[in-house]
Design a protein around this motif. Structure first.
Motif, PDB file in Angstrom:
ATOM      1  N   ASN A   1       0.821  -1.209   0.000  1.00  0.00           N
ATOM      2  CA  ASN A   1       0.000   0.000   0.000  1.00  0.00           C
ATOM      3  C   ASN A   1       0.858   1.264   0.000  1.00  0.00           C
ATOM      4  OD1 ASN A   1      -2.308  -1.537   0.005  1.00  0.00           O
ATOM      5  ND2 ASN A   1      -2.610  -1.431   2.217  1.00  0.00           N
ATOM      6  N   ALA A   2       2.007   1.198   0.689  1.00  0.00           N
ATOM      7  CA  ALA A   2       2.906   2.359   0.729  1.00  0.00           C
ATOM      8  C   ALA A   2       3.478   2.640  -0.660  1.00  0.00           C
ATOM      9  CB  ALA A   2       4.032   2.107   1.728  1.00  0.00           C
ATOM     10  N   LYS A   3       3.832   1.592  -1.388  1.00  0.00           N
ATOM     11  CA  LYS A   3       4.358   1.761  -2.741  1.00  0.00           C
ATOM     12  C   LYS A   3       3.299   2.363  -3.662  1.00  0.00           C
ATOM     13  CE  LYS A   3       7.887  -1.875  -2.753  1.00  0.00           C
ATOM     14  NZ  LYS A   3       8.312  -3.164  -3.356  1.00  0.00           N
ATOM     15  N   ILE A   4       2.062   1.847  -3.568  1.00  0.00           N
ATOM     16  CA  ILE A   4       0.978   2.361  -4.411  1.00  0.00           C
ATOM     17  C   ILE A   4       0.725   3.830  -4.099  1.00  0.00           C
ATOM     18  CG2 ILE A   4      -1.503   2.200  -4.839  1.00  0.00           C
ATOM     19  CD1 ILE A   4      -1.264  -0.825  -4.509  1.00  0.00           C
ATOM     20  N   LYS A   5       0.763   4.190  -2.814  1.00  0.00           N
ATOM     21  CA  LYS A   5       0.551   5.579  -2.407  1.00  0.00           C
ATOM     22  C   LYS A   5       1.596   6.497  -3.007  1.00  0.00           C
ATOM     23  CE  LYS A   5      -0.276   8.404   1.710  1.00  0.00           C
ATOM     24  NZ  LYS A   5      -0.311   8.411   3.203  1.00  0.00           N
ATOM     25  N   ASP A   6       2.819   5.970  -3.177  1.00  0.00           N
ATOM     26  CA  ASP A   6       3.907   6.749  -3.760  1.00  0.00           C
ATOM     27  C   ASP A   6       3.943   6.653  -5.282  1.00  0.00           C
ATOM     28  OD1 ASP A   6       4.728   7.533  -1.258  1.00  0.00           O
ATOM     29  OD2 ASP A   6       6.194   5.925  -1.031  1.00  0.00           O
ATOM     30  N   GLY A   7       2.949   5.977  -5.873  1.00  0.00           N
ATOM     31  CA  GLY A   7       2.894   5.874  -7.326  1.00  0.00           C
ATOM     32  C   GLY A   7       3.854   4.862  -7.902  1.00  0.00           C
TER      33      GLY A   7
ATOM     34  N   LYS B   1      -1.803   6.735 -14.996  1.00  0.00           N
ATOM     35  CA  LYS B   1      -3.254   6.722 -15.160  1.00  0.00           C
ATOM     36  C   LYS B   1      -3.608   6.471 -16.624  1.00  0.00           C
ATOM     37  CE  LYS B   1      -7.458   9.098 -13.692  1.00  0.00           C
ATOM     38  NZ  LYS B   1      -8.021  10.292 -13.011  1.00  0.00           N
ATOM     39  N   ARG B   2      -4.499   5.505 -16.840  1.00  0.00           N
ATOM     40  CA  ARG B   2      -4.900   5.161 -18.204  1.00  0.00           C
ATOM     41  C   ARG B   2      -6.428   5.141 -18.281  1.00  0.00           C
ATOM     42  NH1 ARG B   2      -0.140   3.088 -20.400  1.00  0.00           N
ATOM     43  NH2 ARG B   2       1.291   2.084 -18.916  1.00  0.00           N
ATOM     44  N   HIS B   3      -6.931   5.087 -19.507  1.00  0.00           N
ATOM     45  CA  HIS B   3      -8.380   5.035 -19.730  1.00  0.00           C
ATOM     46  C   HIS B   3      -8.681   3.831 -20.611  1.00  0.00           C
ATOM     47  CE1 HIS B   3      -8.875   9.053 -18.012  1.00  0.00           C
ATOM     48  NE2 HIS B   3      -7.771   9.381 -18.677  1.00  0.00           N
ATOM     49  N   GLY B   4      -9.587   2.988 -20.126  1.00  0.00           N
ATOM     50  CA  GLY B   4      -9.934   1.788 -20.871  1.00  0.00           C
ATOM     51  C   GLY B   4     -11.427   1.670 -21.106  1.00  0.00           C
ATOM     52  N   LYS B   5     -11.829   0.515 -21.580  1.00  0.00           N
ATOM     53  CA  LYS B   5     -13.230   0.251 -21.930  1.00  0.00           C
ATOM     54  C   LYS B   5     -14.151   0.398 -20.731  1.00  0.00           C
ATOM     55  CE  LYS B   5     -16.117  -3.337 -24.051  1.00  0.00           C
ATOM     56  NZ  LYS B   5     -16.117  -4.711 -24.635  1.00  0.00           N
ATOM     57  N   TYR B   6     -13.636   0.038 -19.532  1.00  0.00           N
ATOM     58  CA  TYR B   6     -14.473   0.050 -18.334  1.00  0.00           C
ATOM     59  C   TYR B   6     -14.154   1.216 -17.394  1.00  0.00           C
ATOM     60  CZ  TYR B   6     -15.449  -4.657 -19.989  1.00  0.00           C
ATOM     61  OH  TYR B   6     -15.818  -5.735 -20.761  1.00  0.00           O
ATOM     62  N   GLY B   7     -13.498   2.260 -17.943  1.00  0.00           N
ATOM     63  CA  GLY B   7     -13.226   3.437 -17.135  1.00  0.00           C
ATOM     64  C   GLY B   7     -11.743   3.636 -16.876  1.00  0.00           C
ATOM     65  N   SER B   8     -11.429   4.578 -15.994  1.00  0.00           N
ATOM     66  CA  SER B   8     -10.040   4.917 -15.697  1.00  0.00           C
ATOM     67  C   SER B   8      -9.431   3.904 -14.723  1.00  0.00           C
ATOM     68  CB  SER B   8      -9.964   6.313 -15.093  1.00  0.00           C
ATOM     69  OG  SER B   8     -10.462   7.278 -16.010  1.00  0.00           O
ATOM     70  N   PHE B   9      -8.128   3.730 -14.838  1.00  0.00           N
ATOM     71  CA  PHE B   9      -7.400   2.843 -13.929  1.00  0.00           C
ATOM     72  C   PHE B   9      -5.926   3.226 -13.971  1.00  0.00           C
ATOM     73  CE2 PHE B   9      -7.112   0.964 -18.097  1.00  0.00           C
ATOM     74  CZ  PHE B   9      -5.835   0.423 -18.165  1.00  0.00           C
TER      75      PHE B   9
ATOM     76  N   SER C   1       5.359  -6.011 -20.121  1.00  0.00           N
ATOM     77  CA  SER C   1       6.113  -6.984 -19.330  1.00  0.00           C
ATOM     78  C   SER C   1       5.539  -7.111 -17.915  1.00  0.00           C
ATOM     79  CB  SER C   1       7.584  -6.579 -19.257  1.00  0.00           C
ATOM     80  OG  SER C   1       7.714  -5.299 -18.677  1.00  0.00           O
ATOM     81  N   CYS C   2       4.923  -6.045 -17.410  1.00  0.00           N
ATOM     82  CA  CYS C   2       4.230  -6.082 -16.118  1.00  0.00           C
ATOM     83  C   CYS C   2       2.798  -5.633 -16.337  1.00  0.00           C
ATOM     84  CB  CYS C   2       4.924  -5.178 -15.098  1.00  0.00           C
ATOM     85  SG  CYS C   2       4.078  -5.128 -13.494  1.00  0.00           S
ATOM     86  N   LYS C   3       1.824  -6.468 -15.959  1.00  0.00           N
ATOM     87  CA  LYS C   3       0.412  -6.189 -16.236  1.00  0.00           C
ATOM     88  C   LYS C   3      -0.348  -5.755 -14.972  1.00  0.00           C
ATOM     89  CE  LYS C   3       0.074  -9.270 -20.238  1.00  0.00           C
ATOM     90  NZ  LYS C   3       1.509  -9.612 -20.319  1.00  0.00           N
ATOM     91  N   PHE C   4       0.357  -5.203 -13.993  1.00  0.00           N
ATOM     92  CA  PHE C   4      -0.308  -4.737 -12.770  1.00  0.00           C
ATOM     93  C   PHE C   4      -1.254  -3.589 -13.099  1.00  0.00           C
ATOM     94  CE2 PHE C   4      -0.673  -1.795  -9.233  1.00  0.00           C
ATOM     95  CZ  PHE C   4      -1.080  -2.633  -8.207  1.00  0.00           C
ATOM     96  N   THR C   5      -2.483  -3.689 -12.571  1.00  0.00           N
ATOM     97  CA  THR C   5      -3.473  -2.621 -12.741  1.00  0.00           C
ATOM     98  C   THR C   5      -4.165  -2.361 -11.412  1.00  0.00           C
ATOM     99  OG1 THR C   5      -5.231  -4.176 -13.391  1.00  0.00           O
ATOM    100  CG2 THR C   5      -3.911  -3.176 -15.157  1.00  0.00           C
ATOM    101  N   LEU C   6      -4.713  -1.168 -11.273  1.00  0.00           N
ATOM    102  CA  LEU C   6      -5.414  -0.778 -10.059  1.00  0.00           C
ATOM    103  C   LEU C   6      -6.502   0.194 -10.426  1.00  0.00           C
ATOM    104  CD1 LEU C   6      -5.290  -0.958  -6.860  1.00  0.00           C
ATOM    105  CD2 LEU C   6      -4.028   1.204  -6.990  1.00  0.00           C
ATOM    106  N   LYS C   7      -7.744  -0.080  -9.976  1.00  0.00           N
ATOM    107  CA  LYS C   7      -8.843   0.838 -10.285  1.00  0.00           C
ATOM    108  C   LYS C   7      -8.656   2.138  -9.523  1.00  0.00           C
ATOM    109  CE  LYS C   7     -12.488  -2.420 -11.497  1.00  0.00           C
ATOM    110  NZ  LYS C   7     -13.855  -2.874 -11.208  1.00  0.00           N
TER     111      LYS C   7
END
Length: 244
Positions: free
Chosen positions: A205-211, A222-230, A238-244
């Protein structure tokens, strides 16, 4: 009347004790699956339940492992009811029960970590391992994934559908013994496992908070896809990590 406060305190203490001794919903689900595996699998299948083994991040607890000539089955039990939704790549899945929504970690990714921990103990090809996530029979599955996600009533069939011989029968007991020898059986193992899990979640969580991507250390964009922003990792694909 003077004794009334002591009676109330005694009743409350007894209630707290009973709640503390009562098995959790997850533990009840695991026991149910363990009985099912013992009762319905052929005799040459060996089942090990509730085992904690070392891994890269400390320890990992596996609900059930089934050893057979047709492969090693790593089973994650989720005693959840309601509508269950999620995908292979989702970081979190969702349980919807009468409009009440609850998020939980993607069990396929959780079980993949179990698989890798086992593979470090048993150096077999990935084709020898089968990951299965099983939910309560009361759950309604709306999952979009290639992983093996079933309800308890379909678990035995999910195991027995694998008919190819991938491990010699003569090697099975040696493999089981090797896993049991690596298992952590100390008195405080489960407490240490819980501490490890909490520490890993806090660090993530600390890493995610720091981007920062908790999986590879890349930057979250930040990206925009078919089901909204994520948010996605800058090191995609090479890394497919995503977060809503």
């Amino acid at each position: 009347m003077a004794a009334l406060p002591f009676i109330i305190i005694g009743v409350i203490s007894l209630f707290v004790l009973l709640v503390w001794l009562m098995p959790s919903k997850g533990a009840i689900g695991e026991k149910r699956v363990a009985k099912m595996l013992a009762k319905h699998l052929p005799e040459d299948y060996i089942v090990v339940n509730d085992i904690t083994i070392p891994c890269e991040l400390g320890t990992t607890q596996i609900d059930h492992i089934v050893f057979s000539t047709h492969g090693i089955f790593i089973i994650e039990t989720k005693n959840y009811t309601g509508w269950i939704s999620g995908t292979d790549r989702s970081e979190f899945w969702q349980k919807n029960m009468y409009g009440y929504k609850y998020k939980f970690r993607n069990p396929l990714k959780q079980n993949y970590a179990h698989l890798k921990a086992l593979q470090s103990i048993i150096p077999l090809g990935v084709y020898c391992f089968h990951s299965i996530v099983t939910f309560s029979n009361s759950a309604t599955l709306h999952t979009r994934c290639r992983g093996n996600v079933v309800r308890n009533c379909d678990l035995i069939d999910a195991i027995l559908q694998h008919t190819s011989i991938v491990i010699p029968q003569t090697d099975i007991q040696h493999i089981v013994n090797k896993v049991l020898a690596a298992a952590l059986v100390e008195k405080d193992t489960k407490k240490q496992h819980v501490r490890n899990v909490k520490s890993n979640i806090k660090e993530r969580n600390a890493k995610i908070k720091d981007g920062v991507c908790p999986r590879c250390g890349g930057q979250l964009v930040k990206r925009h896809g078919k089901y909204g922003s994520f948010y996605g990792c800058s090191n995609y694909p090479s890394c497919k990590f995503t977060l809503k």
